[in-house]
Design an enzyme around this catalytic site. Sequence first.
Site, PDB file in Angstrom:
ATOM      1  N   LYS A  80       0.578  -1.578   0.078  1.00 32.93           N
ATOM      2  CA  LYS A  80       0.059   0.046  -0.022  1.00 32.93           C
ATOM      3  C   LYS A  80       1.345   1.166   0.242  1.00 32.93           C
ATOM      4  O   LYS A  80       1.815   1.684   0.806  1.00 32.93           O
ATOM      5  CB  LYS A  80      -0.798   0.251   1.743  1.00 32.93           C
ATOM      6  CG  LYS A  80      -1.762   0.579   1.526  1.00 32.93           C
ATOM      7  CD  LYS A  80      -3.462   0.220   2.767  1.00 32.93           C
ATOM      8  CE  LYS A  80      -3.949   1.720   2.557  1.00 32.93           C
ATOM      9  NZ  LYS A  80      -4.827   1.595   4.310  1.00 32.93           N
ATOM     10  N   SER A 155      -9.837   1.575   3.180  1.00 39.59           N
ATOM     11  CA  SER A 155      -9.145   2.399   2.391  1.00 39.59           C
ATOM     12  C   SER A 155      -7.458   1.616   1.145  1.00 39.59           C
ATOM     13  O   SER A 155      -6.762   1.670  -0.072  1.00 39.59           O
ATOM     14  CB  SER A 155      -8.246   3.176   2.995  1.00 39.59           C
ATOM     15  OG  SER A 155      -7.245   2.436   4.234  1.00 39.59           O
ATOM     16  N   SER A 179      -9.873  -1.042   7.354  1.00 40.34           N
ATOM     17  CA  SER A 179      -9.309  -0.989   5.697  1.00 40.34           C
ATOM     18  C   SER A 179      -8.414  -1.954   4.815  1.00 40.34           C
ATOM     19  O   SER A 179      -8.299  -2.111   4.160  1.00 40.34           O
ATOM     20  CB  SER A 179      -8.026   0.005   5.537  1.00 40.34           C
ATOM     21  OG  SER A 179      -8.733   1.427   5.614  1.00 40.34           O
TER      22      SER A 179
HETATM   23  N1  GLN Z   1     -13.139   3.165   6.625  1.00 38.74           N
HETATM   24  C1  GLN Z   1     -12.154   3.904   7.437  1.00 38.74           C
HETATM   25  C2  GLN Z   1     -11.818   5.561   8.040  1.00 38.74           C
HETATM   26  O1  GLN Z   1     -12.343   5.719   6.928  1.00 38.74           O
HETATM   27  C3  GLN Z   1     -11.538   3.170   7.902  1.00 38.74           C
HETATM   28  C4  GLN Z   1      -9.851   3.444   7.477  1.00 38.74           C
HETATM   29  C5  GLN Z   1      -9.132   2.844   7.443  1.00 38.74           C
HETATM   30  O2  GLN Z   1      -8.623   1.163   8.120  1.00 38.74           O
HETATM   31  N2  GLN Z   1      -7.938   3.054   7.550  1.00 38.74           N
HETATM   32  O3  GLN Z   1     -11.428   6.053   8.596  1.00 38.74           O
END
Ligand code: GLN
Length: 487
Positions: A80, A155, A179
Amino acid sequence: MTALWQLSARQLARLVQSGEVSARELARTFLDRVDRLDPALRAFVDHRGERALADADAVDAALARGEPVGPLAGVPVAWKDNLVRRGEVTSAGSRMLASYRSPFTATALQRLEAAGAVLLGRTNMDEFGMGSSTENSAHGPTRNPWQPDCVPGGSSGGSAAAVAADLCPLAVGSDTGGSVRQPAALCGVVGLKPSYGRVSRSGLIAYASSLDCVGVLARTVDDAALWLRCTAGSDPGDPTSAAEALPEFAVEARPDLRGLRIGLPWELNGPGLADEIEAVLADARAQLRTLGAELVECSLPHVSVAVPTYYLLAMAEAASNLARYDGVRYGFRGAASGSCEAMTTASRSSGFGAEVQRRLLLGTFALSCGYQDEYYGKATQARERLREDFRRAFAGCDLLVSPTSPVPAFPLGSRIDDPLAMYLCDALTVPASLAGLPALSQPCGRTAAGLPVGLQWMAPPRREDLLLQAAHVFERHTDHHLPRALP
Ligand code: GLN
């Protein structure tokens, strides 16, 4: 005949170790798939091409000299875009870091390379990890390999799409509130979020430091376990990394699920789920029973405040972590003249996307003078209650299960203008994040439209062994992980 790109990381490493296939041939195979399929998917923001081939040659040369090569010898791994690699660009999906080059390498990536992995390229993500669809990226959205009009989740959507399209057998992700697990569910692959502190965060670009975990997207549970073995362990670069070693465990140790009590927190197993998710999960629960598990109803009474608690903590911590991007130290500078304040304002207004700016405003408000106790302090208390809920639940069962996501992959653009609808995608994953628990998503079926559905497992603190063994039993006795998205 099975093609190389269909094999697991474990199988590929064995072929390299035994000399049947060279690391170069593996890198070439996957780079060719990236060249062919990724222009439509955009799972990668960049691949290392010649540099990856040179790294593969180094693995082959070590083998030729008879030197020991690691358990991931020659296995191509993507990562990532929020884990830094020395001398290379890491953008965290943001314009703010578009040309940022790190002076050091993330510990998780260092350990993968020490295990023989060949780093293939960076994958797309929501800016700084903020989102559930990979639409909040300065590089544009990634598409779901099963249905190109749908999002891959987020994400870590680039990593999930890359594994689902067989562009690499393993891809590193990060999971702050879901995410890794949510995109794994939406793309039909395995997603492991280890316990908080299990894998070093050194070199992971910070979003919300009390929640951030490095995790992995894989095709099989065994590959996720292999990845964890290579990356887990304490690290002086991350003071929150756990000193406690990962126990020795064999993923295939259990023949079935007999003797395991699996809890079904009712709050995560019914309210707010799409009908098709409910139906697939009912089949998965029946399968767990057939495999010998005892399923027990349980409750996590404070889960109703998990989403607001998570977003308050995450936004407040993000406001603090992202204060460093001031237009002076990390590359991007907006056009402004006159004062230092004008320069910072211009840099932050055009360097950050809309969702990041929204969260920084809310997070800064929550931390403003005189309000810390009312907001951050209250959220910390709510988090403690939720932890206590999990402690109670685990007194009566070994593991918990639920769906990973209340909805399957949704059409691109359908939620992006409705932040609340997007935040609710995380309702089932944020509880384990707030409690720092290890959790895993694995494919457990499909909707009528053919979209993957994920089963989420949650284990007591540091019980990745139990988590992976149980998920492995389910995988071995079902075939939900087998269909491939793209030829
Ligand atoms: N969708 C969640 C957020 O926007 C989790 C994102 C993540 O785990 N980085 O914070």
